[in-house]
Design an enzyme around this catalytic site. Structure first.
Site, PDB file in Angstrom:
ATOM      1  N   GLU A  41      52.789  45.827  41.102  1.00 34.52           N
ATOM      2  CA  GLU A  41      53.534  47.391  40.550  1.00 34.52           C
ATOM      3  C   GLU A  41      54.777  47.412  41.014  1.00 34.52           C
ATOM      4  O   GLU A  41      55.747  48.376  40.314  1.00 34.52           O
ATOM      5  CB  GLU A  41      52.387  48.356  40.928  1.00 34.52           C
ATOM      6  CG  GLU A  41      52.507  49.578  40.281  1.00 34.52           C
ATOM      7  CD  GLU A  41      51.345  50.638  40.294  1.00 34.52           C
ATOM      8  OE1 GLU A  41      50.123  50.089  39.929  1.00 34.52           O
ATOM      9  OE2 GLU A  41      51.389  51.636  41.109  1.00 34.52           O
ATOM     10  N   GLU A  69      57.160  45.815  39.061  1.00 35.32           N
ATOM     11  CA  GLU A  69      57.166  46.257  37.922  1.00 35.32           C
ATOM     12  C   GLU A  69      58.098  47.412  37.984  1.00 35.32           C
ATOM     13  O   GLU A  69      59.028  47.867  37.150  1.00 35.32           O
ATOM     14  CB  GLU A  69      55.721  46.802  37.345  1.00 35.32           C
ATOM     15  CG  GLU A  69      55.909  47.195  35.814  1.00 35.32           C
ATOM     16  CD  GLU A  69      54.699  47.858  35.523  1.00 35.32           C
ATOM     17  OE1 GLU A  69      53.705  47.619  36.075  1.00 35.32           O
ATOM     18  OE2 GLU A  69      54.685  48.541  34.076  1.00 35.32           O
ATOM     19  N   CYS A 114      46.033  52.651  38.834  1.00 31.75           N
ATOM     20  CA  CYS A 114      44.886  52.171  39.774  1.00 31.75           C
ATOM     21  C   CYS A 114      43.681  53.240  39.585  1.00 31.75           C
ATOM     22  O   CYS A 114      42.512  52.783  39.904  1.00 31.75           O
ATOM     23  CB  CYS A 114      45.128  52.028  41.306  1.00 31.75           C
ATOM     24  SG  CYS A 114      46.241  52.902  41.834  1.00 31.75           S
ATOM     25  N   SER A 122      52.021  52.198  34.454  1.00 34.34           N
ATOM     26  CA  SER A 122      52.031  50.681  35.202  1.00 34.34           C
ATOM     27  C   SER A 122      51.146  49.833  34.294  1.00 34.34           C
ATOM     28  O   SER A 122      50.039  50.389  34.092  1.00 34.34           O
ATOM     29  CB  SER A 122      51.846  50.580  36.586  1.00 34.34           C
ATOM     30  OG  SER A 122      51.790  49.496  37.040  1.00 34.34           O
ATOM     31  N   LYS A 171      35.090  53.796  38.054  1.00 37.44           N
ATOM     32  CA  LYS A 171      35.099  52.249  38.163  1.00 37.44           C
ATOM     33  C   LYS A 171      33.906  51.510  37.275  1.00 37.44           C
ATOM     34  O   LYS A 171      34.209  50.442  36.934  1.00 37.44           O
ATOM     35  CB  LYS A 171      35.040  52.052  39.527  1.00 37.44           C
ATOM     36  CG  LYS A 171      36.320  52.418  40.305  1.00 37.44           C
ATOM     37  CD  LYS A 171      37.454  51.419  40.107  1.00 37.44           C
ATOM     38  CE  LYS A 171      38.868  51.934  40.783  1.00 37.44           C
ATOM     39  NZ  LYS A 171      39.902  51.186  40.232  1.00 37.44           N
ATOM     40  N   GLU A 193      35.464  51.672  33.934  1.00 37.10           N
ATOM     41  CA  GLU A 193      36.370  50.800  33.894  1.00 37.10           C
ATOM     42  C   GLU A 193      36.022  49.151  33.605  1.00 37.10           C
ATOM     43  O   GLU A 193      36.662  48.286  32.937  1.00 37.10           O
ATOM     44  CB  GLU A 193      37.532  50.879  35.061  1.00 37.10           C
ATOM     45  CG  GLU A 193      38.697  49.890  35.179  1.00 37.10           C
ATOM     46  CD  GLU A 193      39.437  49.896  36.417  1.00 37.10           C
ATOM     47  OE1 GLU A 193      38.882  50.015  37.554  1.00 37.10           O
ATOM     48  OE2 GLU A 193      40.557  50.188  36.624  1.00 37.10           O
ATOM     49  N   GLU A 196      39.060  45.751  27.587  1.00 40.83           N
ATOM     50  CA  GLU A 196      40.233  45.109  28.064  1.00 40.83           C
ATOM     51  C   GLU A 196      40.002  43.905  29.445  1.00 40.83           C
ATOM     52  O   GLU A 196      40.687  43.306  29.865  1.00 40.83           O
ATOM     53  CB  GLU A 196      41.392  45.798  28.714  1.00 40.83           C
ATOM     54  CG  GLU A 196      41.910  46.732  27.349  1.00 40.83           C
ATOM     55  CD  GLU A 196      41.110  47.857  27.282  1.00 40.83           C
ATOM     56  OE1 GLU A 196      40.006  48.209  27.755  1.00 40.83           O
ATOM     57  OE2 GLU A 196      41.626  49.050  26.526  1.00 40.83           O
ATOM     58  N   CYS A 236      40.773  58.553  46.418  1.00 40.33           N
ATOM     59  CA  CYS A 236      39.703  57.875  46.220  1.00 40.33           C
ATOM     60  C   CYS A 236      38.651  58.189  47.602  1.00 40.33           C
ATOM     61  O   CYS A 236      37.271  58.258  47.213  1.00 40.33           O
ATOM     62  CB  CYS A 236      39.801  56.330  46.663  1.00 40.33           C
ATOM     63  SG  CYS A 236      40.873  55.794  45.398  1.00 40.33           S
TER      64      CYS A 236
END
Ligand code: SF4
Ligand code: SF4
Ligand code: SF4
Ligand code: FES
Ligand code: FES
Lengths: 596, 158
Positions: free
Chosen positions: A283, A286, A310, A330, A369, A372, A377, A526
């Site tokens: 990241e 990037e 994230c 990102s 999560k 996710e 993907e 988190c």
């Protein structure tokens, strides 16, 4: 008018700041008044009435959570009248409630159950209305189960989703006896704007909103001899797990947690903190690449500010509400998904295990999560990269199921490779942590020097305020980065999606301009995630946060790019940041979604 | 039947974009279309920058707003205690028998939707019901048969 008011509660005199509720005044003298709809993170609702108290001189009972303390009040928190009223209220709630505690996931951790016990409501209360009610159980989401038959309509979830998250996925629909908690058009949760953040799950007093658990699936994998089961643990789990096992908040139990996971039978115990470090490398580069395209190449297509990616709740929120900013996210995957993609490729070949026979489990502070891991993907390895996601709460339950005496475990170390982490990886668990970790690396890449903060502690990005801004002046760059000479890198950190919404609105209307924005869906980051031990409060989150920064300061390695295993994985496998392999395994795409 | 042309944006321009504008906008949509569709609710949410779920919550709270396509005539029979004691139940049974639907349903020809509602303020002349905006009171099983027939005739004459 004085700032203080003095009143008497149960004969004890107490002075509190004007505006304090009777409930909070009672707390200061250690008198607990029961509550259901009240939650300290949320506005007052005053709808459940279990907090009623008696005031000398008035006939009506008053709700302690909604009534400001006043001079001369004489409050009785436990009179016969109060007790009878509370008992009846709980009985009425239970009469509309599918009270099947033995088969309920919330059994033993349920506020309604605790109150029913406290008031000994027995079996001869009001008639059971559940057979006459139409209710729905929505278990289609990979993250959350919503069971209306367990709902007491306290609306904590609605307030959470509105006030903290600015999502408004839940609402109160219909009225009277038909009133219920609905999504748009009563669609299943997975079809609507819900980000799966689980903040409502953390605050629901009953079993009406719970995480979808995968404990049995994980046990099955562990006991399947043909499977090699790897587990990764997110940064914020180690500072909260102990709470669910009876400890005070703020205790770091990394070593015991690793030992417990090994005892449960996982074949390799690895660390998401390692891929947190990796996320920083990818990241961070990037960001530098975007800055180069914008400032040096004057490329009009480059999108700034770049935002972190994230937090899967944040990503989904943006896909629904701000799809026009999708290219600002990102492309780096979250640490969980980087880990998953590497586990079934790099790690599998390293230890000589067929990826097809590998089961990849992650322990997360987060319910999003789970969703996710199920995104289409996330099959970069050719398999589902992360098979099962357990919350901190589920791990605690597995430890109990296995009869492990957590306290007596000796500290143990992670396996290698993909088990080593830097302090920068650790602080991913707190709001501001990703920003701080990224700056520690990016600044050094560009200037060859460490960030100019005492002990590498970039304190301006730390803290509890919902939105924080910090800028850092870049000077004396290395020749390669001379286009950044004198640039003031502007950053913003936000946590809780309502704050994220405000930040993105400001970016959209041009009233704020940044280069880099860190957003975490959950309050506190988190460490305040929807999969963390219940209850949650600002004090609990603060204690977890101190633990995280303490863990960081005790680490020998504090910067992601100095993590030796990170150096190794680039040398052996990834070759370079943003390289071909990284693109294949560590970066992702996003999908625009409906506004409801 | 002529349909009033409208757009949610026009209505937001007319009523404003504050939270208080929500109900008047929903009423206008209902007036124009006899239903507030999913799509309209999402558009209202977008215009007012509020959540679509909250638009749905408001739309379902009010008995005189519909989020499901309903019949040309919406029958709202009072279910509150006074009308109940004046003999609402036989009236309901008769309505169910002649329309062959239950409360909440619409006849297959799209003519009638049967609903129960709370007090209509006609308690002294109960049992009472509304058919669209028209009140009918002191209902009996016989009188509702006639009332339904008259709406059927009215529909045919269009
Ligand atoms: S929600 Fe609570 S009271 Fe209800 S069945 Fe579950 S444990 Fe029992
Ligand atoms: S789902 Fe839970 S938090 Fe929401 S209203 Fe029902 S009981 Fe309260
Ligand atoms: S999980 Fe988060 S976004 Fe979804 S309903 Fe709960 S609070 Fe709202
Ligand atoms: S806790 Fe006070 S009314 Fe619910
Ligand atoms: S009770 Fe039926 S109109 Fe009032």
């Amino acid at each position: 008018m004085s700032d203080q008011v003095t009143l008497k509660i149960d004969g004890i005199s107490v002075s509190v700041k004007r505006g304090t509720t009777v409930l909070d005044a009672a707390k200061t003298i250690n008198i607990r008044i029961p509550t259901l709809c009240h939650h300290e993170d949320l506005c007052v609702a005053g709808n459940c009435r279990v907090c009623v108290v008696e005031q000398t001189g008035t006939d009506r009972l008053i709700p302690a959570c909604a009534m400001p303390a006043a001079d001369g009040m004489e409050i009785h928190s436990n009179s016969l009248k109060v007790r009878n009223a509370r008992k009846q209220i709980v009985e009425l709630l239970v009469s509309e409630h599918r009270a099947e505690c033995t088969t309920c996931y919330k059994n033993g951790n349920c506020e309604l159950q605790a109150l029913s016990h406290e008031y000994i409501i027995g079996e001869n209360g009001y008639i059971n209305l559940i057979p006459l009610k139409e209710y729905t159980i929505d278990y289609y989401s990979p993250s959350i189960i919503k069971d209306d038959s367990k709902c007491i309509r306290c609306q904590r979830c609605v307030r959470t989703c509105d006030e903290l998250q600015g999502v408004g996925a839940l609402t109160v629909s219909h009225k009277g006896s038909e009133m219920k908690i609905s999504t748009f058009m009563d669609k299943p949760i997975y079809q609507v704007v819900c980000t799966n953040c689980g903040q409502c799950v953390n605050r629901c007093p009953t079993g009406a909103l719970v995480e979808r658990h995968y404990i049995d699936e994980v046990w099955a994998a562990i006991y399947n001899e043909k499977k090699f089961v790897v587990v990764q643990t997110a940064p914020a789990v180690r500072v909260a797990l102990a709470e669910a096992l009876g400890h005070e908040p703020g205790e770091i139990v990394t070593g015991k947690m690793v030992a417990a996971l090994r005892r449960l039978g996982f074949d390799a115990v690895l660390d998401t903190d390692f891929t947190a470090d990796l996320t920083i490398i990818e990241e961070g580069h990037e960001l530098l690449q975007r800055l180069k395209r914008a400032l040096k190449d004057k490329d009009p297509d480059v999108k700034l500010p770049m935002t972190t990616s994230c937090s899967p709740g944040w990503v989904k929120f943006l896909e629904h509400i701000f799809p026009e900013f999708m290219e600002n996210l990102s492309t780096a995957k979250s640490p969980q998904q980087m880990f998953g993609a590497l586990a079934k490729t790099f790690y599998a070949s390293k230890i000589g295990v067929e990826p097809a026979s590998m089961v990849s489990v992650s322990i997360m502070p987060c319910t999003a999560k789970k969703y996710e891991a199920n995104r289409p993907e996330m099959y970069a390895s050719g398999y589902q990269d992360v098979d099962y996601v357990l919350t901190t709460r589920e791990l605690a339950l597995m430890i109990k199921q296995a009869g492990i005496d957590f306290n007596s475990l000796a500290d143990d170390d992670y396996d290698s490779i993909m088990g080593e982490s830097s302090g920068a990886g650790v602080i991913f668990g707190a709001t501001g942590g990703v920003m701080e970790a990224a700056l520690r690396t990016v600044y050094e890449v560009v200037t060859g020097r460490e960030v100019p903060f005492d002990g590498l502690n970039i304190t301006p990005v730390r803290g509890v305020e919902g939105v924080r801004e910090a800028s850092i002046l870049i000077n004396k760059t290395l020749p390669e980065w001379s286009f950044l000479e004198g640039v003031e890198l502007k950053t913003c950190v936000a946590h809780g999606l309502n704050n994220a919404r405000n930040v993105m609105k400001a970016v959209r209307d041009g009233s704020a301009s940044y280069h880099f924005i860190e957003i975490m869906a959950c309050p506190g980051g988190c460490l305040g995630g929807g999969g963390q031990p219940i209850p949650t409060s600002s004090d609990i989150r603060k204690r977890r946060s101190s633990a995280i920064y303490q863990e960081d300061s005790q680490k020998v390695i504090r910067k992601s790019h100095e993590n030796p295993e990170i150096v190794q994985i680039y040398k052996e496998f990834l070759i370079e940041p943003l390289g071909h392999t990284s693109h294949k395994l560590l970066h992702t795409k996003y999908t625009a979604r409906e506004r409801y | 039947m002529t349909r009033i042309q409208y757009s949610v944006t026009d209505m937001a321009n007319k009523h404003g974009r504050s939270r208080e504008a929500l109900l008047p906008i929903l009423q206008d949509i209902y007036q124009a279309k006899h239903v507030i569709s999913d799509e309209d609710m999402v558009n209202v949410a977008r215009e007012l920058d509020i959540s679509a779920a909250h638009v749905y919550g408001t739309a379902t709270f009010y008995s005189f707003l519909e989020t499901q396509q309903s019949g040309k005539y919406i029958i709202r029979l009072c279910k509150t205690i006074t009308c109940m004691m004046h003999g609402k139940n036989p009236v309901l049974q008769e309505l169910e028998r002649i329309l062959k639907i239950k409360p909440g349903q619409t006849t297959p020809d799209g003519l009638f939707t049967l609903k129960e509602t709370n007090c209509l303020g006609q308690c002294h002349k109960g049992p009472a019901m509304l058919v669209n905006d028209n009140p009918h009171t002191q209902l009996t099983p016989e009188s509702v048969r006639e009332i339904i027939d008259s709406y059927r005739r009215e529909a045919l004459s269009y």
